[in-house]
Design an enzyme around this catalytic site. Structure first.
Site, PDB file in Angstrom:
ATOM      1  N   GLU A   1       1.103  -1.216   1.050  1.00 16.90           N
ATOM      2  CA  GLU A   1       2.492  -1.193   1.504  1.00 16.90           C
ATOM      3  C   GLU A   1       2.606  -2.090   2.726  1.00 16.90           C
ATOM      4  OE1 GLU A   1       6.005   1.787   3.192  1.00 16.90           O
ATOM      5  OE2 GLU A   1       4.094   2.626   2.505  1.00 16.90           O
TER       6      GLU A   1
ATOM      7  N   ASN B   1       9.171  -2.874   2.060  1.00 16.66           N
ATOM      8  CA  ASN B   1      10.346  -2.010   2.084  1.00 16.66           C
ATOM      9  C   ASN B   1      11.612  -2.867   2.091  1.00 16.66           C
ATOM     10  OD1 ASN B   1       9.467   1.011   2.645  1.00 16.66           O
ATOM     11  ND2 ASN B   1       8.074  -0.331   3.772  1.00 16.66           N
TER      12      ASN B   1
ATOM     13  N   GLU C   1      10.180  -1.045  -2.290  1.00 17.18           N
ATOM     14  CA  GLU C   1      10.370   0.358  -1.934  1.00 17.18           C
ATOM     15  C   GLU C   1      11.759   0.552  -1.334  1.00 17.18           C
ATOM     16  OE1 GLU C   1       7.323   2.220   0.258  1.00 17.18           O
ATOM     17  OE2 GLU C   1       5.705   1.602  -1.082  1.00 17.18           O
TER      18      GLU C   1
ATOM     19  N   ASP D   1      11.255   5.708  -2.370  1.00 21.82           N
ATOM     20  CA  ASP D   1      10.499   6.180  -1.215  1.00 21.82           C
ATOM     21  C   ASP D   1      11.096   7.494  -0.722  1.00 21.82           C
ATOM     22  OD1 ASP D   1       8.556   6.146   0.648  1.00 21.82           O
ATOM     23  OD2 ASP D   1       9.427   4.568   1.891  1.00 21.82           O
TER      24      ASP D   1
ATOM     25  N   GLU E   1       2.622  10.538  -0.233  1.00 22.81           N
ATOM     26  CA  GLU E   1       2.602   9.916   1.098  1.00 22.81           C
ATOM     27  C   GLU E   1       2.120  10.918   2.145  1.00 22.81           C
ATOM     28  OE1 GLU E   1       5.958   6.687   1.612  1.00 22.81           O
ATOM     29  OE2 GLU E   1       6.882   8.592   1.046  1.00 22.81           O
TER      30      GLU E   1
END
Length: 760
Positions: free
Chosen positions: A528, A589, A621, A650, A714
Site C-alpha cells: 500500500e 489511496n 483504495e 478501504d 488491516e
C-alpha cells in the site's frame, strides 16, 4: 449581362446623337426618336430575364424581378404603339394613343407593385408603424415637389395636355416618389439595395420628362423620348448586373436612411414658398396652391406625431437604461442566487456601522455542504443555500444585514451592543428541523466577533473567521465567540495550504510502502502506497495535518497524481527486476476530490502506459464515503473497472451502507477496518463490543467469499491476531506486526534477500 448593359448604353448614346443631329440638321423623320425608348426597355427586360436564369433568387427577390420584367415589356409595347402613331402622322408630334397609355400605365402600376413587395426586414408592429410614418412623411414631401413643379403646371398650361399623357406622367411621378421612399429604407435582403436604387432611379427619368414638358411644352417631348427615357432601360440593365454581382459577392447589411423624412420636410417648404410668392396659384379655379398648403399642413402634423413617437421611445429607452443600471448596481453588490448582499456590500455596511458604534459579526457555514452537492447534485445544493439564507434573514431580524460571502459561507452584521448569541441560537432552532425543498436536516458552524467603534472591518472579519475555524475544530453544530490568540491555529492552517503548493513544486513529498502479507507464510504479496512530507524546516509533517489541507485547497488532485504515477513506476521497476510473480498488487489511496477530477481516468491510463505496469496489478483504495458520491463517481469507477484496474473498499464495515455497496460498486477487494481486528485474538471476549467485532469479521469474510471478492485484514498488531484471522478465513493482512511503512530502498533489500533465499 455585360452584353445587355452595353446594348442599353449604345441605345442611349444613339438616341442622344440622333437628337443632337436632328436639332442641327433635321435628318430623317421625327418618328425615329420614338424608337429608342422601346428598344431600351426591351433590352432591360431581356437583362432581367438573363438575371433570373443565371442565379437562384429568394422568393421575394424573384417576385420583384419577374414584375420588373413584365413592366419592361409593357413599356416597350406601349411605346411601340406610340412610335407607330408617330410614323403615321409624319412630322407632327403624336398624342399618346389610348392603347399605348393603357400599356404604359399598366407597366408603371406593375413596377409600383413590385417595389412595394420588396421586404424591409422589419418584423415588429411597433417598428413597422414607425417606418410607415417616416415613409409617409418622405413620400408626401417628394410627391408635393413633383406635383408642384411637374404635373400642376401641365394641368394649367395654355396648351392643354391629353388625359393619357397626364395620367402616365402622374403615375411616373408617384412611382418616383414611392421608389425613392422605399429604397431609402432597404438595408439588405433578397433584393440588393444598390440594384434597387438603380431601378428606382428610373422614376427620376420620368420626373425629368415632366420637367422638360413643363419648360418646353410639346417641344420637350422629343428629347424626353430620345434622350431621357431610354436611360430607364440602361438603369434596369445596370441594376440586374449589380444583383448578379451581389449573388457572388454579398454586400454587408447596412442601415436605412433615417435622414430622409427631415429632407422631405425641407422639400415641402420649397413649393409652399413658391405658392406664397406667385399669386396665380390662388387664382379662381386654381386649387393647386391650396393643395400644396394642405399637404404641408399634413406633413407638419405627421412630423409632430413622429416627434411624439420619438419622445415616447426615448422616454422608454431612458427608463430601461435606468432600470438596467439599477439592476447592474444590484448585481454588483448582491449574490445572484440568494439575493443577499455580497462581500463588498457587507464590508461597506460594516465600515459604516463601525464608524458610529460597536458591531458584532457572525460568520456561519453549513457542515457537510459538499456532501449534499456531490450526492444530490448542485440543484439541491443551491436550494439548500437559498433555504439557509431565508433562515438567516428570519433569525437575524430586520435591523441586521445578512450576506453570502462565498460558497456556503454567510455573514450576519448585528449592529449595536448585541452579542449575537441570540442570533446563533435562533439559527440553531430553525435548523433543528429539515429545511429546503429536499427536506434536509443540516447543521452549521459559526464564529462570532464583537468590535468597538473605529475597528477596521478587516480585523473584525478576521477574528470572526478565526472563531469559525475554532468552532469547526470542535465538531459539527458549534458556534464559538472570538478570544485572543484564536488566529494562530487558523493562520497556521492557512499557511499550511500555501506550503503544500511550494512543497509540490519543490518535490518534498516521498512515497513509503506498507507490505500486504500472506498470513499463511508471511510472503509479501502487495504494497500500500502512503505519502509523506519531509518539510525542510518542520521535518516530517503528519498526513493527518496536511491531507485535510490538501483536500480543502484542491491540491489533493496534483498530489494524488504524483502518488499514482510514482507507485506505478516503482511497482513496474520491482516487477522488472525481481520477476512478474513478485507482487500481486500496488495500492495507492484515492480521495473523493480525485474522483471528481474530469482527467482522473486519463491520468490512471497515462500512469499505466508510461510505467508499463499491468492494469490488474494496480489497486485503487477508496473509502466507503468516497464511493457514495453520486452518478459521476459511479461512472468513473466503472470506467476504471473496465480498464482492468482493481478497486478496493478501504475501512470496510464502518459505513452505513457497506453491504449494499458490494452490489452497486465494482469492488475486487474488501479491507476489514482495524476497529474489527482490535481484540479479535481473545478467546473469550468479555464485552458485547468485542464479541460483535469477531462476528463482523467472520460475516465479512463469508460475504466476500460468496461474492468472489478478496479480503484483507488491516491493523494487525500481533501474531495472535494474525492466527485468529487466518482461522476465520482471511488469507492476507497488513499492520505494524507484519510490516511498517518503509521507503522503497528497504523493500528492494527485502525482495533481493528473498530472491537469494529462493535460489539457495
Amino acid at each position: 449581362m455585360r452584353r445587355h448593359v452595353i446594348a442599353a448604353a449604345l441605345i442611349c448614346l444613339l438616341g442622344t446623337l440622333w437628337y443632337g443631329l436632328w436639332v442641327s440638321l433635321s435628318p430623317g423623320p421625327v418618328a425615329i426618336g420614338y424608337l429608342f425608348m422601346p428598344a431600351a426597355m426591351a433590352t432591360g427586360g431581356l437583362a432581367v430575364r438573363a438575371l433570373r436564369r443565371s442565379v437562384p433568387l429568394a422568393p421575394a427577390g424573384r417576385r420583384f424581378w419577374v414584375l420588373l420584367e413584365i413592366c419592361c415589356y409593357l413599356f416597350a409595347t406601349g411605346f411601340v404603339v406610340l412610335a407607330v402613331d408617330a410614323f403615321r402622322f409624319g412630322p407632327e408630334l403624336p398624342d399618346m394613343p389610348p392603347g399605348g397609355a393603357v400599356l404604359i400605365g399598366g407597366g408603371v402600376l406593375v413596377a409600383m407593385w413590385g417595389v412595394a413587395q420588396v421586404p424591409l426586414g422589419v418584423t415588429s408592429w411597433y417598428e413597422r408603424g414607425k417606418q410607415w410614418l417616416d415613409r409617409m412623411i418622405a413620400f408626401l414631401g417628394c410627391a408635393v415637389v413633383l406635383w408642384h413643379f411637374g404635373i400642376a403646371p401641365m394641368l394649367w398650361a395654355p396648351e392643354p395636355w391629353t388625359v393619357s399623357a397626364l395620367s402616365i406622367l402622374l403615375l411616373a411621378c408617384l412611382f418616383a416618389a414611392g421608389s425613392i421612399t422605399k429604397v431609402a429604407y432597404i438595408a439588405g435582403g433578397p433584393v440588393d439595395r444598390r440594384a434597387m436604387r438603380l431601378v428606382a432611379s428610373t422614376g427620376l427619368a420620368a420626373a425629368g420628362v415632366a420637367l422638360l414638358a413643363v419648360l418646353e411644352g410639346y417641344h420637350g417631348i422629343l428629347p424626353g423620348q430620345a434622350v431621357l427615357m431610354p436611360v430607364c432601360g440602361l438603369l434596369i440593365a445596370l441594376g440586374c448586373r449589380r444583383q448578379l454581382s451581389a449573388a457572388t459577392n454579398p454586400v454587408p447589411t447596412g442601415k436605412g436612411n433615417v435622414w430622409l423624412p427631415y429632407l422631405a420636410v425641407l422639400a415641402v417648404d420649397v413649393p409652399v414658398a413658391d405658392v406664397l410668392v406667385r399669386s396665380w396659384h390662388w387664382a379662381p379655379g386654381v386649387w393647386e396652391g391650396r393643395l400644396v398648403v394642405a399637404t404641408a399642413v399634413v406633413v407638419t402634423g405627421l412630423v409632430a406625431l413622429r416627434q411624439y413617437v420619438v419622445y415616447r421611445e426615448n422616454t422608454r429607452l431612458l427608463r430601461e437604461k435606468q432600470e438596467s443600471e439599477a439592476r447592474l448596481r444590484h448585481e454588483a453588490t448582491h449574490d445572484p442566487l440568494t439575493g443577499l448582499a455580497n462581500r463588498a456590500l457587507f464590508r461597506q455596511g460594516l465600515d459604516t456601522v463601525l464608524a458610529t458604534g460597536p458591531a458584532t459579526v457572525l460568520l456561519a457555514d453549513l457542515d457537510e455542504f459538499k456532501t449534499v452537492n456531490d450526492s444530490l447534485g448542485h440543484d439541491a445544493g443551491d436550494g439548500l443555500l437559498v433555504a439557509f439564507a431565508d433562515v438567516l434573514r428570519a433569525a437575524a431580524g430586520p435591523d441586521a444585514e445578512v450576506a453570502r460571502l462565498a460558497g456556503d459561507e454567510f455573514a450576519v452584521l448585528v449592529p449595536g451592543d448585541t452579542t449575537g448569541e441570540d442570533v446563533a441560537q435562533a439559527i440553531a432552532t430553525a435548523t433543528a428541523v429539515p429545511i429546503s425543498d429536499q427536506r434536509l436536516l443540516v447543521k452549521f458552524s459559526a464564529g462570532l466577533a464583537t468590535a468597538p467603534r473605529g475597528t477596521p472591518a478587516s480585523d473584525v472579519l478576521r477574528r470572526a473567521d478565526a472563531a469559525l475555524y475554532a468552532a469547526k475544530q470542535r465538531g459539527r453544530g458549534n458556534w464559538v465567540r472570538y478570544a485572543g490568540g484564536m488566529e494562530r491555529p487558523a493562520s497556521a492552517h492557512a499557511r499550511l495550504g500555501g506550503d503544500l503548493r511550494r512543497a509540490l513544486d519543490a518535490a518534498e513529498f516521498r512515497i513509503v510502502y506498507q507490505p500486504i502479507v500472506a498470513l499463511a507464510d508471511g510472503r509479501i504479496t502487495g504494497v500500500e502506497a502512503l505519502v509523506r512530507w519531509e518539510h525542510p524546516e518542520k521535518g516530517l509533517v503528519s498526513p493527518a495535518d496536511f491531507i485535510p489541507a490538501a483536500e480543502r485547497t484542491g491540491l489533493i488532485v496534483p498530489l494524488g497524481r504524483f502518488v499514482l504515477r510514482e507507485t506505478c513506476r516503482q511497482a513496474a521497476a520491482w516487477l522488472a527486476e525481481f520477476g512478474p510473480d513478485l507482487l500481486d498488487k500496488a495500492a495507492p489511496n484515492v480521495s473523493v476530490r480525485q474522483l471528481h477530477d474530469p482527467d482522473f481516468v486519463a491520468d490512471v491510463d497515462a500512469a499505466l502506459a508510461d510505467s508499463g505496469l499491468p492494469a490488474n496489478r494496480l489497486v485503487l483504495e477508496l473509502t466507503e464515503s468516497a464511493v457514495l458520491r453520486g452518478q459521476h463517481v459511479s461512472r468513473v469507477l466503472h470506467e476504471l473497472h473496465d480498464m482492468g484496474v482493481r478497486l478496493a473498499l478501504d475501512d470496510f464495515g464502518t459505513g452505513e451502507s457497506s453491504l449494499s455497496l458490494l452490489r452497486a460498486f465494482p469492488a475486487a477487494i474488501v479491507k476489514l477496518d482495524k476497529s474489527f481486528v482490535d481484540g479479535i485474538e481473545l478467546d473469550e471476549p468479555d464485552t458485547p463490543a468485542a464479541h460483535a467485532r469477531q462476528a463482523v469479521a467472520r460475516a465479512v469474510v463469508q460475504l466476500a467469499d460468496a461474492l468472489g471478492l478478496e479480503t484483507v485484514a488491516e491493523g494487525i498488531e500481533n501474531q495472535e491476531q494474525a492466527d485468529r484471522l487466518l482461522r476465520l478465513g482471511y488469507a492476507v493482512g497488513q499492520g505494524y506486526h507484519l510490516g511498517r511503512p518503509m521507503p522503497p530502498e528497504k523493500l528492494t533489500e527485502i525482495f533481493a534477500a528473498r530472491r537469494v533465499r529462493a535460489a539457495a
